[in-house]
Design a protein around this motif. Structure first.
Motif, PDB file in Angstrom:
ATOM      1  N   HIS A 146       5.853  -0.637   2.236  1.00  0.00           N
ATOM      2  CA  HIS A 146       6.963  -1.540   1.904  1.00  0.00           C
ATOM      3  C   HIS A 146       6.947  -2.779   2.792  1.00  0.00           C
ATOM      4  O   HIS A 146       7.038  -3.910   2.301  1.00  0.00           O
ATOM      5  CB  HIS A 146       8.302  -0.816   2.042  1.00  0.00           C
TER       6      HIS A 146
ATOM      7  N   ARG B 288       5.024   5.169   3.108  1.00  0.00           N
ATOM      8  CA  ARG B 288       5.846   4.284   2.270  1.00  0.00           C
ATOM      9  C   ARG B 288       6.558   3.192   3.064  1.00  0.00           C
ATOM     10  O   ARG B 288       6.691   2.066   2.581  1.00  0.00           O
ATOM     11  CB  ARG B 288       6.867   5.105   1.472  1.00  0.00           C
ATOM     12  N   THR B 289       7.004   3.497   4.280  1.00  0.00           N
ATOM     13  CA  THR B 289       7.671   2.462   5.065  1.00  0.00           C
ATOM     14  C   THR B 289       6.696   1.351   5.439  1.00  0.00           C
ATOM     15  O   THR B 289       7.046   0.172   5.410  1.00  0.00           O
ATOM     16  CB  THR B 289       8.305   3.054   6.333  1.00  0.00           C
TER      17      THR B 289
ATOM     18  N   ILE C 146       9.892   1.109  -3.754  1.00  0.00           N
ATOM     19  CA  ILE C 146       8.458   1.408  -3.635  1.00  0.00           C
ATOM     20  C   ILE C 146       8.213   2.902  -3.830  1.00  0.00           C
ATOM     21  O   ILE C 146       7.295   3.307  -4.550  1.00  0.00           O
ATOM     22  CB  ILE C 146       7.912   0.932  -2.272  1.00  0.00           C
ATOM     23  N   LYS C 147       9.047   3.732  -3.198  1.00  0.00           N
ATOM     24  CA  LYS C 147       8.905   5.187  -3.340  1.00  0.00           C
ATOM     25  C   LYS C 147       9.045   5.599  -4.802  1.00  0.00           C
ATOM     26  O   LYS C 147       8.255   6.397  -5.312  1.00  0.00           O
ATOM     27  CB  LYS C 147       9.972   5.914  -2.511  1.00  0.00           C
TER      28      LYS C 147
ATOM     29  N   THR D 152      13.137  -2.727  -2.004  1.00  0.00           N
ATOM     30  CA  THR D 152      13.445  -1.819  -0.904  1.00  0.00           C
ATOM     31  C   THR D 152      12.377  -0.731  -0.794  1.00  0.00           C
ATOM     32  O   THR D 152      11.554  -0.558  -1.695  1.00  0.00           O
ATOM     33  CB  THR D 152      14.809  -1.142  -1.112  1.00  0.00           C
ATOM     34  N   VAL D 153      12.433   0.006   0.298  1.00  0.00           N
ATOM     35  CA  VAL D 153      11.536   1.151   0.474  1.00  0.00           C
ATOM     36  C   VAL D 153      11.754   2.136  -0.668  1.00  0.00           C
ATOM     37  O   VAL D 153      10.796   2.700  -1.217  1.00  0.00           O
ATOM     38  CB  VAL D 153      11.775   1.846   1.830  1.00  0.00           C
TER      39      VAL D 153
END
Length: 100
Positions: A28, A24-25, A45-46, A41-42
């Motif tokens: 993103h 995910r990082t 997305i998560k 933000t991350v």
């Protein structure tokens, strides 16, 4: 308290879905770079991937396989190259190589 609702275009959603097997990082960072959306933000997305059921990693598993969650790639390479040093020396040398 919740933040402002994030809207995604169909193109963005399709792109995220296609890349959803990434960590995910990483997903993103690439999303922000490709779509110029610094407000996303991350965590956004998560949450999106969770809502849509898009799992990370091969078959939704091992999303962080092969990644250090503590050290940067440079730090990991340095530790591997110097792993034969005694622990006390290793700690001092690491601190000198990577201050702060």
């Amino acid at each position: 308290m919740r933040g402002a609702r994030i809207s995604y275009s169909e193109t963005e959603l399709n792109w995220i879905k296609a890349c959803s097997d990434m960590a995910r990082t990483d997903l993103h960072a690439l999303f922000v770079q490709v779509f110029l959306r610094p407000e996303v933000t991350v965590e956004n997305i998560k949450a999106l991937c969770s809502r849509k059921g898009w799992q990370a990693g091969p078959d939704g598993r091992r999303r962080n396989a092969g990644k250090s969650l503590i050290f940067t790639p440079d730090q990991t390479a340095w530790l591997r190259a110097n792993c034969t040093l005694p622990k006390a020396q290793l700690q001092d040398a690491f601190a000198a190589a990577f201050p702060g």
